[in-house]
Structure formats: C-alpha cells, structure tokens
Design an enzyme around this catalytic site. Sequence first.
Site, PDB file in Angstrom:
ATOM      1  N   ARG A  73       0.838  -1.215   0.000  1.00 31.10           N
ATOM      2  CA  ARG A  73       0.000   0.000   0.000  1.00 31.10           C
ATOM      3  C   ARG A  73       0.867   1.259   0.000  1.00 31.10           C
ATOM      4  O   ARG A  73       0.572   2.248  -0.641  1.00 31.10           O
ATOM      5  CB  ARG A  73      -0.965  -0.021   1.208  1.00 31.10           C
ATOM      6  CG  ARG A  73      -1.771   1.248   1.352  1.00 31.10           C
ATOM      7  CD  ARG A  73      -3.010   1.128   2.220  1.00 31.10           C
ATOM      8  NE  ARG A  73      -2.955   0.159   3.280  1.00 31.10           N
ATOM      9  CZ  ARG A  73      -2.283   0.299   4.421  1.00 31.10           C
ATOM     10  NH1 ARG A  73      -1.598   1.399   4.662  1.00 31.10           N
ATOM     11  NH2 ARG A  73      -2.305  -0.651   5.332  1.00 31.10           N
ATOM     12  N   LYS A 128      -9.024   6.107 -19.337  1.00 32.83           N
ATOM     13  CA  LYS A 128      -9.412   6.614 -20.645  1.00 32.83           C
ATOM     14  C   LYS A 128      -8.214   6.619 -21.607  1.00 32.83           C
ATOM     15  O   LYS A 128      -7.685   5.572 -21.887  1.00 32.83           O
ATOM     16  CB  LYS A 128     -10.050   7.989 -20.468  1.00 32.83           C
ATOM     17  CG  LYS A 128     -11.130   8.027 -19.344  1.00 32.83           C
ATOM     18  CD  LYS A 128     -12.305   7.175 -19.682  1.00 32.83           C
ATOM     19  CE  LYS A 128     -13.306   6.898 -18.577  1.00 32.83           C
ATOM     20  NZ  LYS A 128     -13.329   7.632 -17.361  1.00 32.83           N
ATOM     21  N   TYR A 176     -17.828  15.939 -15.315  1.00 28.73           N
ATOM     22  CA  TYR A 176     -18.188  14.514 -15.346  1.00 28.73           C
ATOM     23  C   TYR A 176     -19.183  14.228 -14.211  1.00 28.73           C
ATOM     24  O   TYR A 176     -18.963  14.655 -13.065  1.00 28.73           O
ATOM     25  CB  TYR A 176     -16.918  13.670 -15.216  1.00 28.73           C
ATOM     26  CG  TYR A 176     -17.226  12.228 -14.904  1.00 28.73           C
ATOM     27  CD1 TYR A 176     -18.056  11.474 -15.743  1.00 28.73           C
ATOM     28  CD2 TYR A 176     -16.719  11.603 -13.768  1.00 28.73           C
ATOM     29  CE1 TYR A 176     -18.374  10.164 -15.447  1.00 28.73           C
ATOM     30  CE2 TYR A 176     -17.027  10.287 -13.473  1.00 28.73           C
ATOM     31  CZ  TYR A 176     -17.856   9.574 -14.317  1.00 28.73           C
ATOM     32  OH  TYR A 176     -18.172   8.276 -14.016  1.00 28.73           O
ATOM     33  N   ASP A 215      -8.469  18.599 -14.287  1.00 24.59           N
ATOM     34  CA  ASP A 215      -8.714  17.240 -14.778  1.00 24.59           C
ATOM     35  C   ASP A 215      -8.301  17.221 -16.253  1.00 24.59           C
ATOM     36  O   ASP A 215      -8.930  17.863 -17.093  1.00 24.59           O
ATOM     37  CB  ASP A 215     -10.207  16.896 -14.613  1.00 24.59           C
ATOM     38  CG  ASP A 215     -10.508  15.441 -14.970  1.00 24.59           C
ATOM     39  OD1 ASP A 215      -9.826  14.902 -15.864  1.00 24.59           O
ATOM     40  OD2 ASP A 215     -11.432  14.863 -14.376  1.00 24.59           O
TER      41      ASP A 215
HETATM   42  C1  LIG Z   1     -13.226  13.721 -17.015  1.00 21.72           C
HETATM   43  C2  LIG Z   1     -13.334  12.548 -16.088  1.00 21.72           C
HETATM   44  N1  LIG Z   1     -12.753  12.603 -14.873  1.00 21.72           N
HETATM   45  C3  LIG Z   1     -12.820  11.569 -14.012  1.00 21.72           C
HETATM   46  C4  LIG Z   1     -13.508  10.409 -14.332  1.00 21.72           C
HETATM   47  C5  LIG Z   1     -13.574   9.275 -13.330  1.00 21.72           C
HETATM   48  O1  LIG Z   1     -12.644   8.292 -13.650  1.00 21.72           O
HETATM   49  P1  LIG Z   1     -12.818   6.717 -13.350  1.00 21.72           P
HETATM   50  O2  LIG Z   1     -13.960   6.235 -14.157  1.00 21.72           O
HETATM   51  O3  LIG Z   1     -11.487   6.187 -13.774  1.00 21.72           O
HETATM   52  O4  LIG Z   1     -13.042   6.564 -11.890  1.00 21.72           O
HETATM   53  C6  LIG Z   1     -14.103  10.300 -15.587  1.00 21.72           C
HETATM   54  C7  LIG Z   1     -14.834   9.072 -15.935  1.00 21.72           C
HETATM   55  O5  LIG Z   1     -15.511   8.997 -16.937  1.00 21.72           O
HETATM   56  C8  LIG Z   1     -14.028  11.396 -16.481  1.00 21.72           C
HETATM   57  O6  LIG Z   1     -14.604  11.355 -17.696  1.00 21.72           O
END
Ligand SMILES: Cc1ncc(COP(=O)(O)O)c(C=O)c1O
Length: 366
Positions: A49, A196, A101, A171
């Site tokens: 961890r 992604k 998101y 992000d």
């Molecule tokens: C822009 C964005 N940030 C964060 C996330 C969250 O990521 P995760 O699905 O890997 O938990 C997503 C998920 O679609 C996203 O599109």
Amino acid sequence: MTTVKIETLLAQIGNRSETQTGTVNPPVYFSTAYRHNGIGESTGFDYIRTGNPTRKLLEEAIAELEGGKQGFAFSSGMAAIHSLLCLFSPGDEIAVSADLYGGTYRLFEQIWKTYGIKFNYCHTYEDFAESITENTKAFFIETPTNPLMQEMDIKEIAQLTQSNNLLLLVDNTFYTPILQRPIEQGADIVVHSATKYLAGHNDVLAGLIVSKSKEVGARLEEYQNATGAVLPPFDSWLVMRGMKTLSLRMRQHEENAKIISRFLREREEVTDVLYPGKGGMISFRLKSEEWINPFLKSLRIISFAESLGGVESLMTYPATQTHADIPEEVRTQNGICNCLLRYSVGIEHANDLIDDLIQAFESLSI
Ligand SMILES: Cc1ncc(COP(=O)(O)O)c(C=O)c1O
C-alpha cells in the site's frame, strides 16, 4: 522535463528500470511485503500500500510527462479525485466547472458536501473570479469539459488562483499531456482518469495525480497510504503499456474526430456539433429525442457504451449514463439535454466510422 521529446518518454516508460537482467519491458512486482535485513534497513519498499516498484514506475512516468514533482497512481479516477479533496477542511469552498463529469459532481454533492465542503459551480472566467470568498481554497476545472467540450484558458485562470493564493486543480483526462500540460501553464495539481486515453484500451480502471510542489505531494502521499486506494501492480503495468502508444493513438483519434465532426456538421439530423478542434471527443445533438434510441441501436461498429478514450469507438448517452446522477433540471440547464450524444472517436478507419453513422442516420424514420 528532460530534453527528449514526449513520444520518446512514452515509448521508453519502464525501460532500463531493472539492471540485473536488462529486461526492456518492466517486470510486474506482485509481492505485498519486502524483506529487511534488520531494523532501519529497508530497500525503500516495505508494504504494497505504501509503495510498489511497478506502481512507482508509472507514478514517475506521469510526473515527468506532466512536468510535476510527484505522481500518484490510484485504483480509479474517482479515487484520485476523492484523495484530492482530503486536502481541504470543513468550511472550505471550491469553485468548480459547472459542466463536469457526472461522477465527479456526485462525489462533490453526495459525499464531500456532507463533510462541509462547499462547491460553487462556474461557467465562465468571470463566474470563477466572482465566486472567490475568504473561504475559497481552490478551483477545480475540467478543460475541455465533459460532455460539452468547453475549453478554459488555464494560463488565465492560473493568474487568478495565484493572485488569490488558491490551488488550481485540472482534470486533464480528455486532452492528456500530449495536447495539454496544465502544470506548465500554472496549475498546481493534475488529475486523470487513466482508464481513458492514457491506458487507451478499455481494459483497466485507474486514476493518476501529479502535484507540482513537494509540499502538496507529501500530503497526498500520506492520504494515499492512509486510505489505500492504490493501483494494483498488474493494472499499473497495463496503464504503462497503454501509455507507450499514447502519442500515436492521440494523433489518430484527433485525425478521425476532425473528419467526423465535419461530417456531422453537414447532417440535417444534427442540430449542433461540439468539437473544440483538438482531441478525439465530440458531442452532438440530434433534432429529436425520439431518434436517440433507434440511432444507438442501429450502430454496428461504434458501440453504445459508457466510457471514452479507448481504441474502439464508443457512443455515450450522458442523460442516462455518465451524467444520470445530476438532477435533470441542473443537467438540462447546463446544456446536457436529452438530445445530446457523446462520441469517443476510436482509431478505426474514418471511412468505416462514417459509413456506420450514415447507416444509423438512414435507419431513422424521419
Ligand atoms: C473527465 C473525467 N474525470 C474523471 C472520471 C472518473 O474516472 P474513473 O472512471 O477512472 O473513476 C471520468 C470518468 O468517466 C471522467 O470522464
């Protein structure tokens, strides 16, 4: 960043990390525990961890790619964003992109709001500027936003955070360090859903954080170890393997997306196309909500599925999928109406994707 180009950094991730055998592809270290010769004689690894050699390679790679001091790999993008919120205390306010998101909105509103953090939703630079109160500690932005593809000028917003002593959290999931390096433009922290584009193959869930400063890095390191939402070794390896081809994939995603956005703009069934001219994500609206389901059902190559950034083309319906947890009135007010589709353009041949879209449009009984 070192002097070599980003394509070289990506292709070389993990190479020369192990000297005993000269393995080109980094090994996966599954061990949860590390042997010590005596008290105070650690190899630098004690317990999985706290640190793992495979995860460390990924963490070092993303820190270098984003131009930050320290990287962290989490079990998901949401786990990464959740850990970022540990930097704040009850009573603090964070100004955030109004278009966001849906899972991030849910985390803010359903969990962190109840812990006493206030989120102020902003559409424009002026909204962000006006939202600042004595309790504001940070801005959290998506650029471009998910799913409306609105870009923010990071440099401009960073001037605002720097002059008000706030943290700027970005992000960078949609653009990746290939198209945008927020830290170079003044951001303090970059976060990714590595699920992604970074991993890129629709086969692993992962989140990454990069901090610009050692101080913030030290706090994040503490939270990561304390909470334990770390990325497992094999998943770390999968993300690294995906990242090696990121520059090639992004090029193809973008080339296809440019062709497809032009095609969609010509279709009479489409009212508007949201594409900022960069990257592989396109959102568009159909004239009628009634057409959404038959359109999605008719697709033969593009999959109706809820994710993005992989080599395979995916079409998402934000209203019932990614943004379903945003109350309908907030969602529609923000522009995520029931006619909106989000298309993660894959790396297939653009002509095949266009043929697929044409036959789906032709199946609609107009
Ligand atoms: C822009 C964005 N940030 C964060 C996330 C969250 O990521 P995760 O699905 O890997 O938990 C997503 C998920 O679609 C996203 O599109």
